[in-house]
Scaffold this motif. Structure first.
Motif, PDB file in Angstrom:
ATOM      1  N   ILE A  43      31.362  59.925  83.446  1.00  0.00           N
ATOM      2  CA  ILE A  43      32.729  59.873  83.961  1.00  0.00           C
ATOM      3  C   ILE A  43      33.675  60.793  83.195  1.00  0.00           C
ATOM      4  CG2 ILE A  43      32.381  57.536  84.833  1.00  0.00           C
ATOM      5  CD1 ILE A  43      34.169  56.563  82.550  1.00  0.00           C
ATOM      6  N   THR A  44      33.391  61.082  81.923  1.00  0.00           N
ATOM      7  CA  THR A  44      34.265  61.982  81.177  1.00  0.00           C
ATOM      8  C   THR A  44      34.179  63.392  81.747  1.00  0.00           C
ATOM      9  OG1 THR A  44      33.826  60.649  79.206  1.00  0.00           O
ATOM     10  CG2 THR A  44      34.952  62.734  78.879  1.00  0.00           C
ATOM     11  N   GLU A  45      32.977  63.817  82.120  1.00  0.00           N
ATOM     12  CA  GLU A  45      32.850  65.134  82.746  1.00  0.00           C
ATOM     13  C   GLU A  45      33.490  65.142  84.127  1.00  0.00           C
ATOM     14  OE1 GLU A  45      29.525  68.448  84.122  1.00  0.00           O
ATOM     15  OE2 GLU A  45      29.027  66.976  82.565  1.00  0.00           O
ATOM     16  N   GLN A  46      33.347  64.056  84.874  1.00  0.00           N
ATOM     17  CA  GLN A  46      34.022  63.984  86.173  1.00  0.00           C
ATOM     18  C   GLN A  46      35.530  64.133  86.008  1.00  0.00           C
ATOM     19  OE1 GLN A  46      32.843  60.727  88.846  1.00  0.00           O
ATOM     20  NE2 GLN A  46      31.104  60.375  87.508  1.00  0.00           N
ATOM     21  N   LEU A  47      36.068  63.446  85.013  1.00  0.00           N
ATOM     22  CA  LEU A  47      37.507  63.521  84.761  1.00  0.00           C
ATOM     23  C   LEU A  47      37.895  64.934  84.339  1.00  0.00           C
ATOM     24  CD1 LEU A  47      40.260  62.155  84.474  1.00  0.00           C
ATOM     25  CD2 LEU A  47      39.606  61.509  82.144  1.00  0.00           C
ATOM     26  N   ALA A  48      37.100  65.556  83.460  1.00  0.00           N
ATOM     27  CA  ALA A  48      37.397  66.917  83.012  1.00  0.00           C
ATOM     28  C   ALA A  48      37.414  67.880  84.193  1.00  0.00           C
ATOM     29  CB  ALA A  48      36.374  67.355  81.973  1.00  0.00           C
ATOM     30  N   ARG A  49      36.453  67.742  85.103  1.00  0.00           N
ATOM     31  CA  ARG A  49      36.403  68.621  86.274  1.00  0.00           C
ATOM     32  C   ARG A  49      37.644  68.430  87.144  1.00  0.00           C
ATOM     33  NH1 ARG A  49      31.764  71.141  88.013  1.00  0.00           N
ATOM     34  NH2 ARG A  49      29.985  70.981  86.609  1.00  0.00           N
ATOM     35  N   SER A  50      38.094  67.204  87.265  1.00  0.00           N
ATOM     36  CA  SER A  50      39.291  66.950  88.061  1.00  0.00           C
ATOM     37  C   SER A  50      40.520  67.592  87.425  1.00  0.00           C
ATOM     38  CB  SER A  50      39.494  65.435  88.208  1.00  0.00           C
ATOM     39  OG  SER A  50      40.672  65.144  88.924  1.00  0.00           O
ATOM     40  N   ILE A  51      40.596  67.534  86.099  1.00  0.00           N
ATOM     41  CA  ILE A  51      41.750  68.109  85.403  1.00  0.00           C
ATOM     42  C   ILE A  51      41.756  69.629  85.490  1.00  0.00           C
ATOM     43  CG2 ILE A  51      42.793  68.435  83.119  1.00  0.00           C
ATOM     44  CD1 ILE A  51      41.875  65.536  82.485  1.00  0.00           C
ATOM     45  N   VAL A  52      40.613  70.275  85.240  1.00  0.00           N
ATOM     46  CA  VAL A  52      40.589  71.743  85.260  1.00  0.00           C
ATOM     47  C   VAL A  52      40.681  72.298  86.674  1.00  0.00           C
ATOM     48  CG1 VAL A  52      39.342  71.878  83.082  1.00  0.00           C
ATOM     49  CG2 VAL A  52      38.070  71.915  85.235  1.00  0.00           C
ATOM     50  N   ALA A  53      40.555  71.436  87.668  1.00  0.00           N
ATOM     51  CA  ALA A  53      40.766  71.878  89.046  1.00  0.00           C
ATOM     52  C   ALA A  53      42.242  72.053  89.369  1.00  0.00           C
ATOM     53  CB  ALA A  53      40.141  70.878  90.022  1.00  0.00           C
ATOM     54  N   VAL A  54      43.105  71.677  88.449  1.00  0.00           N
ATOM     55  CA  VAL A  54      44.547  71.814  88.637  1.00  0.00           C
ATOM     56  C   VAL A  54      45.013  73.068  87.912  1.00  0.00           C
ATOM     57  CG1 VAL A  54      46.800  70.768  88.241  1.00  0.00           C
ATOM     58  CG2 VAL A  54      44.829  69.319  88.813  1.00  0.00           C
ATOM     59  N   GLU A  55      45.647  73.969  88.634  1.00  0.00           N
ATOM     60  CA  GLU A  55      46.195  75.167  88.039  1.00  0.00           C
ATOM     61  C   GLU A  55      47.695  75.197  88.237  1.00  0.00           C
ATOM     62  OE1 GLU A  55      44.341  78.722  89.340  1.00  0.00           O
ATOM     63  OE2 GLU A  55      42.488  78.353  88.229  1.00  0.00           O
ATOM     64  N   CYS A  56      48.404  75.459  87.165  1.00  0.00           N
ATOM     65  CA  CYS A  56      49.853  75.583  87.210  1.00  0.00           C
ATOM     66  C   CYS A  56      50.233  76.964  86.690  1.00  0.00           C
ATOM     67  CB  CYS A  56      50.516  74.513  86.343  1.00  0.00           C
ATOM     68  SG  CYS A  56      50.099  72.816  86.789  1.00  0.00           S
ATOM     69  N   SER A  57      51.490  77.300  86.794  1.00  0.00           N
ATOM     70  CA  SER A  57      51.992  78.530  86.193  1.00  0.00           C
ATOM     71  C   SER A  57      52.278  78.345  84.712  1.00  0.00           C
ATOM     72  CB  SER A  57      53.271  78.976  86.907  1.00  0.00           C
ATOM     73  OG  SER A  57      54.264  77.959  86.805  1.00  0.00           O
ATOM     74  N   HIS A  58      51.967  77.178  84.210  1.00  0.00           N
ATOM     75  CA  HIS A  58      52.193  76.797  82.822  1.00  0.00           C
ATOM     76  C   HIS A  58      51.038  75.896  82.396  1.00  0.00           C
ATOM     77  CE1 HIS A  58      53.315  72.812  84.354  1.00  0.00           C
ATOM     78  NE2 HIS A  58      53.966  73.475  85.302  1.00  0.00           N
ATOM     79  N   PRO A  59      50.916  75.533  81.124  1.00  0.00           N
ATOM     80  CA  PRO A  59      49.844  74.616  80.724  1.00  0.00           C
ATOM     81  C   PRO A  59      49.874  73.313  81.522  1.00  0.00           C
ATOM     82  CG  PRO A  59      50.847  75.614  78.795  1.00  0.00           C
ATOM     83  CD  PRO A  59      51.687  76.027  79.968  1.00  0.00           C
ATOM     84  N   VAL A  60      48.696  72.812  81.833  1.00  0.00           N
ATOM     85  CA  VAL A  60      48.594  71.527  82.542  1.00  0.00           C
ATOM     86  C   VAL A  60      48.828  70.412  81.527  1.00  0.00           C
ATOM     87  CG1 VAL A  60      47.111  70.012  83.899  1.00  0.00           C
ATOM     88  CG2 VAL A  60      46.988  72.493  84.217  1.00  0.00           C
ATOM     89  N   ARG A  61      49.888  69.647  81.717  1.00  0.00           N
ATOM     90  CA  ARG A  61      50.271  68.595  80.777  1.00  0.00           C
ATOM     91  C   ARG A  61      49.637  67.280  81.220  1.00  0.00           C
ATOM     92  NH1 ARG A  61      56.467  69.656  81.869  1.00  0.00           N
ATOM     93  NH2 ARG A  61      55.483  69.696  83.931  1.00  0.00           N
ATOM     94  N   VAL A  62      48.697  66.794  80.411  1.00  0.00           N
ATOM     95  CA  VAL A  62      47.898  65.615  80.750  1.00  0.00           C
ATOM     96  C   VAL A  62      48.313  64.453  79.866  1.00  0.00           C
ATOM     97  CG1 VAL A  62      45.572  64.648  80.912  1.00  0.00           C
ATOM     98  CG2 VAL A  62      45.960  67.094  81.405  1.00  0.00           C
ATOM     99  N   ALA A  63      48.651  63.339  80.479  1.00  0.00           N
ATOM    100  CA  ALA A  63      48.944  62.102  79.753  1.00  0.00           C
ATOM    101  C   ALA A  63      47.722  61.201  79.772  1.00  0.00           C
ATOM    102  CB  ALA A  63      50.124  61.373  80.391  1.00  0.00           C
ATOM    103  N   ILE A  64      47.311  60.714  78.597  1.00  0.00           N
ATOM    104  CA  ILE A  64      46.282  59.684  78.492  1.00  0.00           C
ATOM    105  C   ILE A  64      46.994  58.421  78.066  1.00  0.00           C
ATOM    106  CG2 ILE A  64      44.080  59.017  77.481  1.00  0.00           C
ATOM    107  CD1 ILE A  64      43.825  61.571  79.033  1.00  0.00           C
ATOM    108  N   ASP A  65      47.293  57.578  79.029  1.00  0.00           N
ATOM    109  CA  ASP A  65      48.157  56.412  78.823  1.00  0.00           C
ATOM    110  C   ASP A  65      47.315  55.137  78.784  1.00  0.00           C
ATOM    111  OD1 ASP A  65      50.795  55.166  78.707  1.00  0.00           O
ATOM    112  OD2 ASP A  65      50.393  54.461  80.746  1.00  0.00           O
TER     113      ASP A  65
END
Length: 233
Positions: free
Chosen positions: A3-25
């Motif tokens: 599941i950690t790799e699944q989550l990583a793939r989901s996060i890197v699938a997001v591209e912004c014009s700036h760093p992707v800001r990820v909250a681990i809450d």
């Protein structure tokens, strides 16, 4: 694929014009820091630089944290963290129109002293991961590009927290009292106000670390409305 790799793939699938800001809450003891530690190298293997930070480095001074009393749940939720500095020094510089220069630590709660940290510069394609409590509260929630909630039964999370924190508190009884009267009810105030389960892009159920589960409760169009969603093979 775990599941950690699944989550990583989901996060890197997001591209912004700036760093992707990820909250681990998540509540204290849920497993946020452990997830961040495991997630960062996987994201780096996908070719994205990673910046890690923790809300624990944005504490307010002890006199301000405990102005309502050391066992106050309201004090824990409302007074513990310097959210204006988190916004101004970390999240806004890494967001749309930001200058990419950030400070990721401003205060050492153990010594109760501010830190003199030089600003660093992020790569535009970086993934910025912050772990901590109360990250999806009003005033912060709108500054994340990807929100992860680590969910855990409160009693189990408190048990883990007591085992972890007794190393730096006077006694196990003091830690248990702090969780019972301050931390757990303070976190319930947050859960009732912010309703992070309804805001998260991904939820990891981590009550049993041997059998965690991952779900993506928000739909693709909602996430894509914030940044560009790129499909990965």
């Amino acid at each position: 694929m775990d599941i950690t790799e699944q989550l990583a793939r989901s996060i890197v699938a997001v591209e912004c014009s700036h760093p992707v800001r990820v909250a681990i809450d998540g509540i204290s003891g849920a497993g946020k820091s452990t997830l961040s530690e495991h997630l960062a190298p996987i994201i780096e293997r996908f070719g994205r630089p990673v910046i890690r930070a923790s809300v624990d480095d944005f504490h307010r001074p002890r006199a301000e944290r405990y102005v309502r009393g050391v066992l106050s749940p309201e004090g824990y939720y409302f007074d513990t963290f310097d959210h204006p500095s988190l916004r101004e020094l970390l999240l806004l510089p890494l967001g749309p129109g930001g200058n990419l220069r950030y400070v990721k630590a401003v205060f050492d709660p153990r010594s109760d002293r501010p830190l003199d940290q030089l600003a660093e510069e992020a790569a535009p394609d970086a993934v910025f991961i912050t772990d901590g409590v109360f990250l999806l509260r009003p005033g912060l929630n709108d500054l994340w590009d990807y929100r992860v909630l680590v969910a855990c039964d409160p009693a189990e999370a408190a048990r883990r927290g007591v085992a972890r924190d007794q190393a730096w508190m006077a006694s196990t009884e003091e830690v248990e009292e702090r969780y019972r009267l301050r931390y757990t009810p303070g976190e319930q105030l947050y859960l009732d106000e912010a309703r992070p389960h309804e805001l998260a892009d991904a939820v990891i159920e981590n009550t049993d670390p041997a059998r965690p589960s991952l779900s993506f409760p928000m739909n693709g169009p909602e996430l894509a409305s914030r940044c560009k969603l790129v499909l990965m093979s």
